[in-house]
Design an enzyme around this catalytic site. Structure first.
Site, PDB file in Angstrom:
ATOM      1  CG  MET A   1     -71.204  88.733  24.907  1.00  0.00           C
ATOM      2  SD  MET A   1     -69.404  88.833  24.991  1.00  0.00           S
ATOM      3  CE  MET A   1     -68.936  87.127  25.199  1.00  0.00           C
ATOM      4  CB  CYS A   2     -76.892  87.340  23.707  1.00  0.00           C
ATOM      5  SG  CYS A   2     -77.588  86.995  25.330  1.00  0.00           S
ATOM      6  N   GLY A   3     -75.347  86.394  21.311  1.00  0.00           N
ATOM      7  CA  GLY A   3     -75.115  86.581  19.878  1.00  0.00           C
ATOM      8  C   GLY A   3     -76.446  86.667  19.158  1.00  0.00           C
TER       9      GLY A   3
END
Lengths: 321, 257
Positions: A1-3
């Site tokens: 997960m990354c933004g």
């Protein structure tokens, strides 16, 4: 997960607030990626004939910057040299000489193996590092950055080590940057093919391969749009990524729509973020505006209106081989 | 970890003694403002308000936060004034939510019973694995709507994204708009009604004709939203059941040709 997040301003009145707005856009996304963060920012008024390099060190210890400067001055006309925290911002004046980025990188690596070029371009500057968005902003004074467009990233590492070098954005040429949320499944095959075509990989991060792939396609004479549609067929895995160039920002979502993105488009501004709640930080956010999510396998491209200064003839072609 | 004592909620529920309107219906208690509260505090406050017997509560400033109204077992109407984040109303029994905005991924995931209304758009995975109850999205739903649906009803008045109803096992989906690619891939059971175009069907999904009973059911379900089923060219998608059993290939037969 990354933004991931992207921001385009169409109103020159707003340019001054660009840095602080992009940072406020990625700050809430820290919960998606707490280990490192970074931004690629594009100036509103690049100077014709000048190119800006950001030089960084792979080691934490102090690099011999005086030596580096002396070495560079032997062959290049340096208009400005400024130390900003852990990077050196070097402005080259290329009015009377040629400059080959890949040759320079090779020579730099030969001379100073611990040093590398973080970013190069007329408009683009990349700042990244481990730690929080707040720390990054304070370290490099990014809230005062006046710009037209840019992209940002908060990282939770899944594929490679946590350090500044392996954090996003990645770049593969002048004014070309990329932030990615997801995994590239055919990374090793892709890397092997791109290296055969001359790409020089600097990290073990799979996202870097996307940046090299796009640059390679542009070198073949494809438009950004053609390159990104070809990419959907060639790059396997889960990805929602943003790629920025001097005059465009593009958002690409894989055919499984596995990673999120929300698009906010209003007169004067386009903002993209992994999650809706990040958009609430935009100044004058219109809560009644219709938000949009890209569909599976969708490519969105926005043009950035160039400023009068930026329309001067460039001494460089983006595609200098 | 912050313990949020129910006693702290006296300020939130202090208006519970307000006289009821003349028709006798219970009034809303003081709205619950999310500002300054952690997600845990918001959910515990909702539980505490429900415990007082309130019929409904309005939640202000949800600001797209995740995990709101998760794991509740109350039929108290919870009205969200704004958009919510991921997993809203998930893992709930007897839910009664009205979201006056958009919602993030997985609204009503694993819902057991009750109703969730999303007045805006829903992001991906709407009603994922929901076992019962009804989830109504008045706008569009994103990718994988009704993924692994296990008995609930999902109504979408707009479109649904790619990969919707993937591995659906039971229940019903009613979609007035278009469906994205690979609809109902590897579906086991259940039925999907699509009023618009279907980009493509997934493995082992097939279209079959609607019965009179289906049309009556559509009229009943869509009537709540003033939508006439007859205004749409509904198609019914069910499992073709060709993947239920292993089918050995008859190589002898193939070679004979």
């Amino acid at each position: 997960m990354c933004g991931i997040a992207g921001l385009i301003y169409y109103d020159p009145e707003q340019y001054k607030s660009f840095g602080s707005t992009l940072l406020s856009l990625i700050q809430p996304l820290e919960s998606r990626g707490p280990d490192s963060c970074g931004v690629a920012l594009y100036h509103d008024c690049p100077t014709p004939s000048q190119v800006r390099l950001l030089l960084g060190s792979l080691q934490n210890s102090d690099a011999p910057w005086q030596q580096v400067r002396h070495w560079m001055e032997q062959s290049l006309c340096i208009a400005n040299w400024q130390a900003i925290a852990q990077v050196q911002q070097v402005t080259l004046d290329l009015a009377h000489q040629n400059f080959d980025l890949s040759q320079f990188k090779q020579a730099l690596h030969h001379q100073f193996p611990a040093l590398h070029v973080v970013s190069a371009g007329q408009a683009m500057e990349i700042y990244k590092g481990i730690g929080s968005v707040e720390e990054l902003a304070a370290l490099y004074g990014l809230r005062d950055f006046s710009g037209t467009h840019g992209i940002g990233h908060t990282r939770m590492a899944t594929e490679s080590v946590v350090d500044t070098h392996h954090s996003h954005p990645f770049t593969s040429s002048y004014d070309l940057s990329l932030v990615h949320n997801g995994q590239v499944s055919n990374y090793y095959k892709l890397r092997f093919q791109l290296e055969r075509m001359g790409a020089v990989f600097e990290t073990q991060n799979d996202s870097e391969a996307i940046a090299h792939y796009i640059y390679y396609q542009l070198l073949q004479g494809k438009s950004l749009e053609e390159a990104l549609h070809q990419l959907l067929a060639d790059i396997d895995g889960t990805y929602t990524f943003l790629v920025a160039t001097r005059d465009k920002v593009a958002l690409v979502r894989d055919k499984y729509a596995a990673k999120p993105a929300v698009i906010y488009e209003q007169p004067g501004i386009v903002a993209i973020a992994s999650e809706y709640r990040a958009l609430l930080n935009l100044p004058q956010f219109d809560s009644t505006a219709k938000l949009r999510e890209p569909g599976a396998g969708e490519v969105n491209i926005w043009s950035v209106i160039p400023t009068p200064q930026a329309t001067y003839a460039s001494p460089l072609s983006l595609l200098t081989p | 970890m912050t313990d949020f004592a129910v006693a702290d909620l006296t300020t939130l529920t202090s208006t519970s003694s307000t006289p009821t309107p003349s028709d006798g219906s219970p009034v809303d208690c003081q709205p619950l403002d999310c500002n300054g509260l952690t997600t845990r505090e918001i959910n515990q406050a909702l539980k505490a308000i429900a415990a007082t017997g309130q019929a409904s509560v309005t939640v202000l400033n949800p600001t797209g936060r995740h995990n709101l109204a998760v794991g509740l077992e109350t039929s108290m109407l919870i009205r969200f004034e704004g958009s919510v984040g991921y997993y809203c109303g998930g893992l709930s029994d007897h839910a009664n939510l009205d979201i006056q905005g958009n919602c993030g991924w997985s609204v009503g995931e694993n819902l057991m019973s009750g109703q969730i209304i999303v007045r805006g758009d829903a992001s991906a995975n709407a009603a994922a694995t929901a076992r019962g109850g009804k989830i109504c999205v008045l706008g569009n739903a994103g990718a994988r709507a009704g993924i692994s649906l296990k008995g609930a009803t999902l109504i979408v008045l707009g479109n649904i994204g790619a990969g919707s109803a993937f591995m659906m096992q039971q229940g019903r989906m009613i979609v007035c708009g278009d469906a994205g690619a690979n609809l109902a891939d590897s579906i086991y059971e259940g039925e999907i009604f699509v009023g618009g175009a279907i980009a493509s069907l997934g493995a082992d999904a097939q279209v079959e004709p609607l019965t009179e009973a289906d049309w009556q059911m559509l009229d009943r379900e869509l009537g709540d939203w003033n939508v006439k089923a007859q205004d749409y060219a509904f198609k019914k998608v069910v499992c073709a059941k060709q993947l239920y059993n292993f089918k050995p290939r008859d190589f002898a037969q193939e070679n004979a040709i």
